[in-house]
Motif scaffolding. Structure first.
Motif, PDB file in Angstrom:
ATOM      1  N   PRO A  85       0.804  -1.232   0.000  1.00 23.12           N
ATOM      2  CA  PRO A  85       0.000   0.000   0.000  1.00 23.12           C
ATOM      3  C   PRO A  85       0.832   1.275   0.000  1.00 23.12           C
ATOM      4  O   PRO A  85       0.423   2.292  -0.575  1.00 23.12           O
ATOM      5  N   HIS A  86       2.007   1.233   0.630  1.00 26.87           N
ATOM      6  CA  HIS A  86       2.847   2.435   0.693  1.00 26.87           C
ATOM      7  C   HIS A  86       3.289   2.900  -0.693  1.00 26.87           C
ATOM      8  O   HIS A  86       3.548   4.084  -0.895  1.00 26.87           O
ATOM      9  N   GLN A  87       3.361   1.977  -1.644  1.00 26.95           N
ATOM     10  CA  GLN A  87       3.768   2.351  -2.998  1.00 26.95           C
ATOM     11  C   GLN A  87       2.723   3.222  -3.689  1.00 26.95           C
ATOM     12  O   GLN A  87       3.022   3.885  -4.683  1.00 26.95           O
ATOM     13  N   TRP A  88       1.504   3.196  -3.175  1.00 29.84           N
ATOM     14  CA  TRP A  88       0.402   3.924  -3.792  1.00 29.84           C
ATOM     15  C   TRP A  88       0.015   5.168  -2.982  1.00 29.84           C
ATOM     16  O   TRP A  88      -0.969   5.840  -3.311  1.00 29.84           O
ATOM     17  N   MET A  89       0.774   5.460  -1.944  1.00 23.22           N
ATOM     18  CA  MET A  89       0.434   6.570  -1.058  1.00 23.22           C
ATOM     19  C   MET A  89       1.440   7.711  -1.215  1.00 23.22           C
ATOM     20  O   MET A  89       2.622   7.468  -1.477  1.00 23.22           O
ATOM     21  N   PRO A  90       1.015   8.963  -1.053  1.00 23.27           N
ATOM     22  CA  PRO A  90       1.943  10.094  -1.116  1.00 23.27           C
ATOM     23  C   PRO A  90       2.739  10.208   0.182  1.00 23.27           C
ATOM     24  O   PRO A  90       2.418   9.571   1.187  1.00 23.27           O
ATOM     25  N   GLU A  91       3.767  10.998   0.153  1.00 26.01           N
ATOM     26  CA  GLU A  91       4.519  11.290   1.378  1.00 26.01           C
ATOM     27  C   GLU A  91       3.695  12.197   2.289  1.00 26.01           C
ATOM     28  O   GLU A  91       2.883  12.980   1.812  1.00 26.01           O
ATOM     29  N   PRO A  92       3.842  12.076   3.599  1.00 19.34           N
ATOM     30  CA  PRO A  92       4.819  11.255   4.318  1.00 19.34           C
ATOM     31  C   PRO A  92       4.374   9.813   4.527  1.00 19.34           C
ATOM     32  O   PRO A  92       5.069   9.020   5.152  1.00 19.34           O
ATOM     33  N   TRP A  93       3.184   9.473   3.993  1.00 17.38           N
ATOM     34  CA  TRP A  93       2.633   8.141   4.239  1.00 17.38           C
ATOM     35  C   TRP A  93       3.469   7.043   3.580  1.00 17.38           C
ATOM     36  O   TRP A  93       3.570   5.933   4.105  1.00 17.38           O
ATOM     37  N   ALA A  94       4.063   7.355   2.443  1.00 15.88           N
ATOM     38  CA  ALA A  94       4.768   6.315   1.700  1.00 15.88           C
ATOM     39  C   ALA A  94       5.966   5.760   2.454  1.00 15.88           C
ATOM     40  O   ALA A  94       6.237   4.563   2.410  1.00 15.88           O
ATOM     41  N   SER A  95       6.691   6.626   3.163  1.00 14.91           N
ATOM     42  CA  SER A  95       7.930   6.151   3.787  1.00 14.91           C
ATOM     43  C   SER A  95       8.035   6.426   5.276  1.00 14.91           C
ATOM     44  O   SER A  95       8.862   5.803   5.952  1.00 14.91           O
ATOM     45  N   LYS A  96       7.225   7.337   5.791  1.00 13.74           N
ATOM     46  CA  LYS A  96       7.427   7.743   7.188  1.00 13.74           C
ATOM     47  C   LYS A  96       6.270   7.385   8.111  1.00 13.74           C
ATOM     48  O   LYS A  96       6.362   7.571   9.319  1.00 13.74           O
ATOM     49  N   ARG A  97       5.152   6.895   7.565  1.00 15.30           N
ATOM     50  CA  ARG A  97       4.022   6.503   8.387  1.00 15.30           C
ATOM     51  C   ARG A  97       3.729   5.038   8.164  1.00 15.30           C
ATOM     52  O   ARG A  97       3.755   4.550   7.030  1.00 15.30           O
ATOM     53  N   HIS A  98       3.450   4.306   9.214  1.00 20.11           N
ATOM     54  CA  HIS A  98       3.270   2.861   9.105  1.00 20.11           C
ATOM     55  C   HIS A  98       1.823   2.483   9.400  1.00 20.11           C
ATOM     56  O   HIS A  98       1.186   3.025  10.306  1.00 20.11           O
ATOM     57  N   LEU A  99       1.325   1.535   8.623  1.00 22.50           N
ATOM     58  CA  LEU A  99      -0.041   1.054   8.774  1.00 22.50           C
ATOM     59  C   LEU A  99      -0.088  -0.134   9.723  1.00 22.50           C
ATOM     60  O   LEU A  99       0.883  -0.890   9.842  1.00 22.50           O
ATOM     61  N   PRO A 100      -1.220  -0.355  10.378  1.00 19.33           N
ATOM     62  CA  PRO A 100      -1.385  -1.592  11.147  1.00 19.33           C
ATOM     63  C   PRO A 100      -1.300  -2.800  10.216  1.00 19.33           C
ATOM     64  O   PRO A 100      -1.587  -2.698   9.022  1.00 19.33           O
ATOM     65  N   GLY A 101      -0.927  -3.932  10.745  1.00 22.27           N
ATOM     66  CA  GLY A 101      -0.759  -5.130   9.937  1.00 22.27           C
ATOM     67  C   GLY A 101      -2.046  -5.611   9.310  1.00 22.27           C
ATOM     68  O   GLY A 101      -3.106  -5.600   9.939  1.00 22.27           O
ATOM     69  N   ILE A 102      -1.960  -6.085   8.067  1.00 22.06           N
ATOM     70  CA  ILE A 102      -3.138  -6.527   7.348  1.00 22.06           C
ATOM     71  C   ILE A 102      -3.698  -7.838   7.904  1.00 22.06           C
ATOM     72  O   ILE A 102      -4.871  -8.165   7.743  1.00 22.06           O
ATOM     73  N   LEU A 103      -2.853  -8.606   8.593  1.00 22.29           N
ATOM     74  CA  LEU A 103      -3.295  -9.884   9.134  1.00 22.29           C
ATOM     75  C   LEU A 103      -3.970  -9.749  10.492  1.00 22.29           C
ATOM     76  O   LEU A 103      -4.375 -10.736  11.080  1.00 22.29           O
TER      77      LEU A 103
END
Length: 375
Positions: free
Chosen positions: A23-41
């Motif tokens: 998902p980070h590949q499809w998100m703009p900064e700072p989300w792409a590299s500096k913000r982390h998502l909860p695990g999908i599992l």
């Protein structure tokens, strides 16, 4: 009468990203590299998946060329599942991470999910025009949700708006109304699908937090009842006569007794809802439910189907690639040929026809049925 090769529409397929980080590949900064998502599992109430039959099943749904990829992330595997079911069309309902405390995170992830779905699934040549998509929106951020619907309103592959089952408030309340009004204006049904995040949810029951997965899962679909009553009693269906809502994770089995319970108080409570023009039972034709997540009898009788209005309200949905996935062959017990055809094809075709007609793709429905009747 139903032919042996009755075509189907799979109204609920859950495509996954290849990895949790994609998902980070499809998100703009700072989300792409500096913000982390909860695990999908997920981390809350996780059922064991590493033992048969669930581990073996999930492995079978994983891309053959990438053992590290998530199950359900390969178009070929999804099409193979559809072929085995006789499903001519598949409606893709990707997950996000459910409600998050950070509203911006949720809204950005919804936008990234829609970009990913359109580019890598709906527009992929190998999909052969067999996929329809869901516009994921964050209902806790109405401004962003409306903007996201309008961003995708002209895409010919997007046929519904998706929101999570978990919510800050019941979905009939007025803070959400602009979202439903926008969906209705573009002939987009709303699908409500379980999409819990990782350790970021509100308590999932009225009494607090369960301890085990079976405790959580057996009560999860009750949440849909709160939304059903809210949509009806807050007058959403009166104000938006074209809006229809598809609950893709349970609730159908409880629906009729729940409606009876509400109508039992109709006489003394009518003054609270003067905008309603009929009793609550009169609004259930605006609802649809998925076959896969039923809490009814294992082999339902014709009488049970008649009581629960299965032929009117149910749509086939495999929920692939989840371990609870089912096939069209499972939609048989207690049903006449006519009712089975309605559940496998007609009800979904009716739900999505206004949207497909609006974007000039209603031929997807007629072409498939014509192919079945050809000599």
């Amino acid at each position: 009468m139903m032919t042996e090769n009755q075509p189907a529409i799979d109204s609920c397929i859950t495509p996954f990203w290849r990895t949790e980080l994609e998902p980070h590949q499809w998100m703009p900064e700072p989300w792409a590299s500096k913000r982390h998502l909860p695990g999908i599992l997920r981390q809350m109430y996780s059922a064991p998946t590493g033992i048969p039959p669930y581990g073996e099943y999930l492995e079978a749904a994983r891309p053959e060329d990438d053992p590290g990829a998530l199950p359900g992330s390969d178009i070929g595997k999804v099409l193979s599942k559809m072929d085995s079911d006789g499903s001519r069309l598949g409606v893709l309902t990707p997950l996000t991470r459910g409600p998050q405390p950070d509203l911006d995170m949720s809204s950005v992830l919804c936008g990234a999910t829609n970009d990913w779905l359109a580019r890598t699934w709906l527009d992929a040549p190998e999909s052969n025009d067999r996929f329809l998509g869901t516009i994921r929106v964050n209902p806790a951020d109405p401004d962003a949700a409306v903007a996201e619907i309008e961003r995708w309103a002209d895409h010919p592959g997007m046929v519904q708006v998706g929101v999570p089952l978990d919510a800050w408030r019941p979905y009939g309340q007025r803070n959400y109304f602009r979202i439903w009004e926008t969906a209705s204006r573009y002939e987009l049904p709303v699908v409500v699908h379980a999409d819990g995040g990782a350790a970021a949810n509100y308590k999932p029951t009225m009494s607090g937090y369960p301890r085990k997965h079976i405790d959580f899962a057996s009560q999860e679909s009750i949440s849909a009842m709160y939304h059903v009553s809210s949509f009806i009693l807050e007058g959403v269906f009166e104000r938006l006569p074209n809006l229809r809502v598809y609950f893709a994770d349970g609730c159908h089995d409880f629906l009729i007794p729940f409606i009876w319970r509400m109508d039992a108080d109709w006489a003394i409570s009518r003054h609270e809802v003067p905008w309603l023009t009929k009793e609550t039972e009169g609004y259930i034709d605006r609802l649809r439910f998925r076959t896969n997540h039923l809490e009814g009898p294992e082999e339902p009788s014709a009488e049970w189907h008649a009581l629960s209005r299965s032929a009117d309200l149910l749509m086939f949905g495999s929920n692939f690639p989840h371990w609870t996935t089912t096939s069209t062959a499972d939609v048989t017990s207690g049903l006449s040929d006519d009712d089975r055809r309605r559940i496998l094809w007609d009800n979904a075709a009716d739900l999505y026809l206004p949207r497909l007609r609006k974007v000039g793709r209603d031929g997807l429905l007629t072409d498939a049925t014509a192919a079945e009747s050809a000599p």
